[in-house]
Motif scaffolding. Structure first.
Motif, PDB file in Angstrom:
ATOM      1  N   UNK A 182       0.591  -1.418   0.180  1.00 39.07           N
ATOM      2  CA  UNK A 182       0.016   0.014  -0.025  1.00 39.07           C
ATOM      3  C   UNK A 182       0.844   1.371  -0.027  1.00 39.07           C
ATOM      4  N   UNK A 183       2.130   1.098   0.528  1.00 35.34           N
ATOM      5  CA  UNK A 183       2.880   2.351   0.360  1.00 35.34           C
ATOM      6  C   UNK A 183       3.051   2.861  -1.122  1.00 35.34           C
ATOM      7  N   UNK A 184       2.883   2.339  -2.102  1.00 42.15           N
ATOM      8  CA  UNK A 184       2.965   2.804  -3.597  1.00 42.15           C
ATOM      9  C   UNK A 184       1.914   3.804  -3.544  1.00 42.15           C
ATOM     10  N   UNK A 185       0.720   3.685  -3.176  1.00 39.42           N
ATOM     11  CA  UNK A 185      -0.298   4.602  -3.039  1.00 39.42           C
ATOM     12  C   UNK A 185       0.086   6.016  -2.404  1.00 39.42           C
ATOM     13  N   UNK A 186       0.621   5.746  -1.147  1.00 43.87           N
ATOM     14  CA  UNK A 186       1.205   6.794  -0.618  1.00 43.87           C
ATOM     15  C   UNK A 186       2.283   7.505  -1.340  1.00 43.87           C
ATOM     16  N   UNK A 187       3.195   6.834  -1.893  1.00 37.77           N
ATOM     17  CA  UNK A 187       4.267   7.450  -2.708  1.00 37.77           C
ATOM     18  C   UNK A 187       3.716   8.241  -3.846  1.00 37.77           C
ATOM     19  N   UNK A 188       2.954   7.586  -4.638  1.00 36.50           N
ATOM     20  CA  UNK A 188       2.263   8.119  -5.734  1.00 36.50           C
ATOM     21  C   UNK A 188       1.623   9.384  -5.587  1.00 36.50           C
ATOM     22  N   UNK A 203      -3.559  16.297   2.747  1.00 39.69           N
ATOM     23  CA  UNK A 203      -2.854  14.888   3.050  1.00 39.69           C
ATOM     24  C   UNK A 203      -1.633  14.661   2.313  1.00 39.69           C
ATOM     25  N   UNK A 204      -1.423  14.949   1.314  1.00 44.30           N
ATOM     26  CA  UNK A 204      -0.097  14.932   0.517  1.00 44.30           C
ATOM     27  C   UNK A 204       1.167  15.600   1.245  1.00 44.30           C
ATOM     28  N   UNK A 205       0.673  16.903   1.606  1.00 50.23           N
ATOM     29  CA  UNK A 205       1.723  17.591   2.172  1.00 50.23           C
ATOM     30  C   UNK A 205       1.911  17.039   3.853  1.00 50.23           C
ATOM     31  N   UNK A 206       1.078  16.599   4.388  1.00 45.10           N
ATOM     32  CA  UNK A 206       1.197  16.047   5.685  1.00 45.10           C
ATOM     33  C   UNK A 206       2.114  14.677   5.722  1.00 45.10           C
ATOM     34  N   UNK A 207       1.648  13.963   4.580  1.00 48.10           N
ATOM     35  CA  UNK A 207       2.498  12.779   4.412  1.00 48.10           C
ATOM     36  C   UNK A 207       4.149  13.124   3.956  1.00 48.10           C
ATOM     37  N   UNK A 208       4.246  14.440   3.245  1.00 45.39           N
ATOM     38  CA  UNK A 208       5.429  14.483   2.732  1.00 45.39           C
ATOM     39  C   UNK A 208       6.247  14.971   4.183  1.00 45.39           C
ATOM     40  N   UNK A 209       5.522  15.814   5.185  1.00 40.08           N
ATOM     41  CA  UNK A 209       6.263  16.161   6.138  1.00 40.08           C
ATOM     42  C   UNK A 209       6.647  14.737   6.993  1.00 40.08           C
ATOM     43  N   UNK A 210       5.986  13.813   7.013  1.00 36.50           N
ATOM     44  CA  UNK A 210       6.404  12.541   7.815  1.00 36.50           C
ATOM     45  C   UNK A 210       7.499  11.932   7.029  1.00 36.50           C
ATOM     46  N   UNK A 211       7.417  12.172   5.713  1.00 32.34           N
ATOM     47  CA  UNK A 211       8.341  11.432   5.009  1.00 32.34           C
ATOM     48  C   UNK A 211       9.774  12.119   4.931  1.00 32.34           C
ATOM     49  N   UNK A 212       9.600  13.499   5.170  1.00 37.27           N
ATOM     50  CA  UNK A 212      10.937  14.086   5.367  1.00 37.27           C
ATOM     51  C   UNK A 212      11.504  13.837   6.788  1.00 37.27           C
ATOM     52  N   UNK A 213      10.599  13.627   7.886  1.00 29.95           N
ATOM     53  CA  UNK A 213      11.055  13.100   9.051  1.00 29.95           C
ATOM     54  C   UNK A 213      11.540  12.080   9.096  1.00 29.95           C
ATOM     55  N   UNK A 261      -8.394  -2.999   7.409  1.00 29.70           N
ATOM     56  CA  UNK A 261      -8.766  -2.377   6.285  1.00 29.70           C
ATOM     57  C   UNK A 261      -9.577  -0.960   6.580  1.00 29.70           C
ATOM     58  N   UNK A 262      -9.608  -0.304   5.594  1.00 30.63           N
ATOM     59  CA  UNK A 262     -10.453   0.863   5.669  1.00 30.63           C
ATOM     60  C   UNK A 262     -12.015   0.483   6.128  1.00 30.63           C
ATOM     61  N   UNK A 263     -12.858   1.346   6.966  1.00 25.77           N
ATOM     62  CA  UNK A 263     -14.124   1.175   7.356  1.00 25.77           C
ATOM     63  C   UNK A 263     -14.745   1.417   6.031  1.00 25.77           C
ATOM     64  N   UNK A 264     -14.459   2.461   5.070  1.00 26.97           N
ATOM     65  CA  UNK A 264     -15.072   2.598   4.037  1.00 26.97           C
ATOM     66  C   UNK A 264     -13.964   2.728   2.753  1.00 26.97           C
ATOM     67  N   UNK A 296      -8.235   4.934   2.415  1.00 27.96           N
ATOM     68  CA  UNK A 296      -7.105   3.828   1.634  1.00 27.96           C
ATOM     69  C   UNK A 296      -5.733   4.280   2.189  1.00 27.96           C
ATOM     70  N   UNK A 297      -5.397   5.581   2.197  1.00 28.20           N
ATOM     71  CA  UNK A 297      -4.040   5.947   2.931  1.00 28.20           C
ATOM     72  C   UNK A 297      -4.012   5.371   4.288  1.00 28.20           C
ATOM     73  N   UNK A 298      -4.703   5.416   5.182  1.00 30.05           N
ATOM     74  CA  UNK A 298      -4.710   4.931   6.686  1.00 30.05           C
ATOM     75  C   UNK A 298      -4.485   3.692   6.729  1.00 30.05           C
ATOM     76  N   UNK A 299      -5.289   3.088   5.614  1.00 30.83           N
ATOM     77  CA  UNK A 299      -5.049   1.468   5.681  1.00 30.83           C
ATOM     78  C   UNK A 299      -3.470   1.073   5.063  1.00 30.83           C
ATOM     79  N   UNK A 300      -2.973   1.850   4.118  1.00 31.54           N
ATOM     80  CA  UNK A 300      -1.719   1.776   3.634  1.00 31.54           C
ATOM     81  C   UNK A 300      -0.614   1.925   4.672  1.00 31.54           C
ATOM     82  N   UNK A 301      -0.738   3.046   5.583  1.00 29.82           N
ATOM     83  CA  UNK A 301       0.179   3.573   6.664  1.00 29.82           C
ATOM     84  C   UNK A 301       0.084   2.166   7.685  1.00 29.82           C
ATOM     85  N   UNK A 302      -1.159   1.655   7.921  1.00 32.76           N
ATOM     86  CA  UNK A 302      -1.396   0.569   8.836  1.00 32.76           C
ATOM     87  C   UNK A 302      -0.456  -0.698   8.516  1.00 32.76           C
TER      88      UNK A 302
END
Length: 167
Positions: free
Chosen positions: A10-16, A52-62, A98-101, A108-114
């Motif tokens: 699922x990290x492919x989704x986050x990366x994309x 969401x994208x920029x919050x993810x980028x901040x974590x990836x920088x960390x 799995x995502x509740x929805x 989908x991002x939450x499930x990928x992170x988990x």
């Protein structure tokens, strides 16, 4: 920001998603119908997807040992709005989160992170340290100490800048 094999699972989704913005050129794939369709969002959902994208980028920088380049909504605050369910396979008893929805990008991002947390791969997804890049990449280096999305592009540029500064 060169083509690499995508992150696992699922990290492919986050990366994309993080890589929908080309920092160097300013091109944002979420500005196009095709780019939005790739993530299942409408024009009305673009601002939330960008947050969401920029919050993810901040974590990836960390993950790469760098502070975020600007203030963003903490990723945990965003993901709190995407509940996950434990799904247990009746045949073999295996369990997954799995995502509740399934529909919303946030779910989908939450499930990928988990999934990545469980697999131990979450901290290997990083953002390139080059300020004119910040591309998401999966660090496949043995020690997990990669710094650039591409040694041939961003790494070479950084080394050349250091070399020129010396002399």
């Amino acid at each position: 920001m060169t083509e690499r094999s995508p992150a696992p699972g699922g990290l492919a989704l986050v990366e994309a998603l993080v890589n929908t913005l080309d920092i160097e050129s300013g091109a944002d794939a979420l500005d196009t119908a095709e780019g939005r369709a790739r993530f299942g969002i409408t024009r009305d959902g673009v601002e939330d997807a960008r947050a969401l994208r920029e919050s993810l980028r901040a974590v990836l920088l960390a993950h790469a040992g760098h502070p975020p380049h600007r203030e963003v909504t903490p990723l945990g605050d965003l993901l709190a709005g995407a509940p996950l369910l434990v799904a247990v396979d009746r045949r073999d008893g295996s369990a997954t989160l799995a995502p509740a929805d399934e529909g919303p990008l946030l779910s989908r991002v939450a499930a990928a992170v988990a999934e990545a947390l469980i697999a131990g791969t979450w901290s290997r997804l990083k953002a390139c340290e080059a300020v004119d890049c910040l591309w998401a990449y999966y660090d496949r280096s043995p020690a997990g100490r990669g710094r650039w999305c591409s040694m041939q592009v961003c790494g070479a540029r950084a080394k050349m800048r250091r070399y020129r500064a010396k002399g």
